[in-house]
Design a protein around this motif. Structure first.
Motif, PDB file in Angstrom:
ATOM      1  N   ILE A  71     -10.087 -12.483  41.274  1.00 38.78           N
ATOM      2  CA  ILE A  71     -10.264 -11.045  41.554  1.00 38.78           C
ATOM      3  C   ILE A  71      -9.512 -10.368  40.181  1.00 38.78           C
ATOM      4  O   ILE A  71      -9.841  -9.619  39.765  1.00 38.78           O
TER       5      ILE A  71
ATOM      6  N   ILE B 299      -5.733  -0.387  54.670  1.00 39.15           N
ATOM      7  CA  ILE B 299      -7.144  -0.170  54.517  1.00 39.15           C
ATOM      8  C   ILE B 299      -7.474   0.205  55.864  1.00 39.15           C
ATOM      9  O   ILE B 299      -7.384  -0.310  56.787  1.00 39.15           O
TER      10      ILE B 299
ATOM     11  N   LEU C  62      -7.881  -8.131  57.982  1.00 37.04           N
ATOM     12  CA  LEU C  62      -8.744  -8.799  56.924  1.00 37.04           C
ATOM     13  C   LEU C  62      -8.093  -9.786  56.306  1.00 37.04           C
ATOM     14  O   LEU C  62      -6.920  -9.877  56.205  1.00 37.04           O
TER      15      LEU C  62
ATOM     16  N   SER D 144      -7.655 -12.135  50.627  1.00 31.95           N
ATOM     17  CA  SER D 144      -8.296 -11.915  49.478  1.00 31.95           C
ATOM     18  C   SER D 144      -9.438 -10.901  49.556  1.00 31.95           C
ATOM     19  O   SER D 144      -9.782 -10.075  48.730  1.00 31.95           O
ATOM     20  N   SER D 145      -9.806 -10.577  50.928  1.00 33.65           N
ATOM     21  CA  SER D 145     -10.784  -9.347  51.263  1.00 33.65           C
ATOM     22  C   SER D 145      -9.897  -7.981  50.948  1.00 33.65           C
ATOM     23  O   SER D 145     -10.665  -7.161  50.371  1.00 33.65           O
TER      24      SER D 145
ATOM     25  N   SER E  27      -9.354  -7.458  47.397  1.00 36.15           N
ATOM     26  CA  SER E  27     -10.771  -7.286  46.778  1.00 36.15           C
ATOM     27  C   SER E  27     -10.965  -5.686  47.014  1.00 36.15           C
ATOM     28  O   SER E  27     -11.334  -5.000  46.062  1.00 36.15           O
ATOM     29  N   ILE E  28     -10.756  -5.313  48.034  1.00 34.70           N
ATOM     30  CA  ILE E  28     -10.830  -3.863  48.512  1.00 34.70           C
ATOM     31  C   ILE E  28      -9.985  -2.880  47.669  1.00 34.70           C
ATOM     32  O   ILE E  28     -10.450  -1.783  47.223  1.00 34.70           O
TER      33      ILE E  28
ATOM     34  N   ALA F  93     -10.733  -2.824  43.969  1.00 32.05           N
ATOM     35  CA  ALA F  93     -12.032  -2.284  43.529  1.00 32.05           C
ATOM     36  C   ALA F  93     -11.875  -0.521  43.871  1.00 32.05           C
ATOM     37  O   ALA F  93     -12.202   0.126  42.897  1.00 32.05           O
ATOM     38  N   ASN F  94     -11.064  -0.389  44.785  1.00 32.90           N
ATOM     39  CA  ASN F  94     -10.840   1.203  45.113  1.00 32.90           C
ATOM     40  C   ASN F  94     -10.118   1.742  44.075  1.00 32.90           C
ATOM     41  O   ASN F  94     -10.221   2.662  43.463  1.00 32.90           O
TER      42      ASN F  94
ATOM     43  N   PHE G  45      -9.572   0.582  40.722  1.00 32.79           N
ATOM     44  CA  PHE G  45      -9.946   0.533  39.539  1.00 32.79           C
ATOM     45  C   PHE G  45     -11.209   1.350  39.133  1.00 32.79           C
ATOM     46  O   PHE G  45     -11.728   1.571  38.322  1.00 32.79           O
TER      47      PHE G  45
ATOM     48  N   ARG H 100     -15.765 -12.228  59.599  1.00 35.79           N
ATOM     49  CA  ARG H 100     -14.587 -11.291  59.876  1.00 35.79           C
ATOM     50  C   ARG H 100     -14.883  -9.960  59.173  1.00 35.79           C
ATOM     51  O   ARG H 100     -14.381  -8.987  59.817  1.00 35.79           O
TER      52      ARG H 100
ATOM     53  N   TYR I 165     -21.365   2.198  43.025  1.00 31.63           N
ATOM     54  CA  TYR I 165     -20.747   3.543  43.048  1.00 31.63           C
ATOM     55  C   TYR I 165     -21.729   4.506  42.882  1.00 31.63           C
ATOM     56  O   TYR I 165     -21.537   5.827  43.316  1.00 31.63           O
TER      57      TYR I 165
ATOM     58  N   LEU J  62     -17.845 -12.572  41.146  1.00 26.38           N
ATOM     59  CA  LEU J  62     -16.926 -12.258  42.165  1.00 26.38           C
ATOM     60  C   LEU J  62     -17.289 -13.346  43.338  1.00 26.38           C
ATOM     61  O   LEU J  62     -18.511 -13.708  43.546  1.00 26.38           O
TER      62      LEU J  62
ATOM     63  N   SER K 252     -16.879  -7.837  50.543  1.00 26.48           N
ATOM     64  CA  SER K 252     -15.592  -6.568  51.037  1.00 26.48           C
ATOM     65  C   SER K 252     -15.848  -5.381  50.244  1.00 26.48           C
ATOM     66  O   SER K 252     -15.735  -4.354  50.807  1.00 26.48           O
TER      67      SER K 252
END
Lengths: 238, 238
Positions: free
Chosen positions: A113, A210, A222, A225-226, A229-230, A233-234, A236, B112, B177, B222, B229
């Motif tokens: 990631i 989150i 969560l 690694s999830s 990721s979230i 991603a948010n 960047f 999950r 996005y 990924l 996620s």
């Protein structure tokens, strides 16, 4: 071919102590090996089945490959590489730190990631699983060749770097969607079961979370690694 | 205690064929077992070490627990549950489908994630790894008790449901996005190595992609559960 003592030495690399003793680690599969070579990792030895020659690999039969491999389903190519010297931290926009992440699959995935988002250094607490663990190498899918994992005391790092710190927590943090993370900040993720350790938690400048959507039911958390990721991603996306 | 034939039967549940034959599956650890019971999964038998009694569990010693367990580090409690009858698809705002996801850790993690976002049904292609695989159960961390995995032909499902379909791809899709996913749509994720199969790919109404940030270098993709996620967090954020 391969001598008995060499086989024993390579198989011993499953254990961190032996990887440190020999300064060697194992990477299996064409993609992993190719990416390590592309990124200047020094080859110790590569073994391959007939028809899968790579970089002067030593030809071995399936039986020997099965003996060498750490995988349930061995690949066609098996590489042993030198562990590079400890890299310096590349000063980048956002630093990521892992406080005691213990599952090798999670660390490998977080390395992948980081690589996806162009993050070149990953700070790992001393107790975080070793990044040269074969399962980390496998799940990083080659990204270990581009992301430097730097093991240090996170508490000391926070004191010395003077970076603004953001820690991901389950309760009591601001939503990641309304939090603004500074470009020169440090973003900390904690252990799979226990989150960020108390000492570090008490030092954080900001706690972020989150938001949970299935608020009446659903899981407590969560996978780490999830979560990474979230959050990344948010971040960047901006 | 436990008879030899019972031990053999339970250990055989590692294999899908035997889980289907006996209609039983294994869940280890207090949390997993508690969540299954909370969500009305029917207990076949529970075994526990002294001091860890749960739901009339049968007391066993560490040696027997080691023999029973599918884990490297056995837990204190080991449960065997009946596989519930095939559930109906709960018609919800957004349907998620997995096309041939093969890694049990990934499926467990995606279950999950679905649970986190309140998604009650997960469509799985026939070739997707069995959701009662012990590694899936373990990595779902109890969420398997709240998310129904429904195995069917995704192609037939798309034809019958008439839902607008969105597939995640590496190249040639619109950015997640800037894409608007309909509330009654179906969002499809593909296999770890090969993505969405050609047949389904040709049927998609829309292709969507997570923009890559490390465009000059970095990994090709990924991990599928990281991708899920990010896409779901972005969707539910709205």
């Amino acid at each position: 071919m391969i001598t008995k003592s060499e086989l024993k030495k390579i198989k011993s690399l499953k254990i961190k102590k032996n990887r440190q003793l020999y300064s060697l680690f194992v990477a299996e599969g064409k993609k992993n090996i190719q990416e390590l070579v592309n990124n200047n990792f020094k080859i110790y030895k590569i073994f391959s089945l007939a028809g899968y020659k790579m970089f002067d690999s030593i030809l071995i039969n399936q039986n020997l490959m099965n003996q060498l491999s750490f995988l349930k389903n061995p690949s066609d190519v098996f590489g042993v590489f030198y562990i590079p010297k400890r890299a310096n931290i590349i000063n980048e926009n956002l630093t990521i730190a892992l406080d005691n992440v213990s599952d090798p699959g999670n660390l490998g995935n977080i390395i992948r990631i980081c690589d996806w988002f162009g993050i070149k250094s990953l700070i790992c607490s001393i107790n975080t699983v070793d990044c040269y663990n074969p399962k980390v190498i496998q799940s990083s899918m080659g990204s270990i060749s581009r992301v430097n994992c730097i093991y240090c005391d996170i508490n000391d790092f926070l004191i010395n770097s003077k970076k603004i710190s953001y820690g991901t927590v389950l309760d009591g943090g601001s939503s990641i969607y309304s939090s603004s993370i500074r470009k020169d900040g440090i973003l900390i993720f904690g252990n799979e079961s226990n989150g960020i350790s108390k000492k570090i938690l008490n030092k954080l400048d900001f706690k972020i979370t989150i938001p949970k959507y299935n608020i009446n039911n659903g899981p407590d958390s969560l996978n780490i690694s999830s979560a990474a990721s979230i959050v990344l991603a948010n971040y960047f996306k901006k």
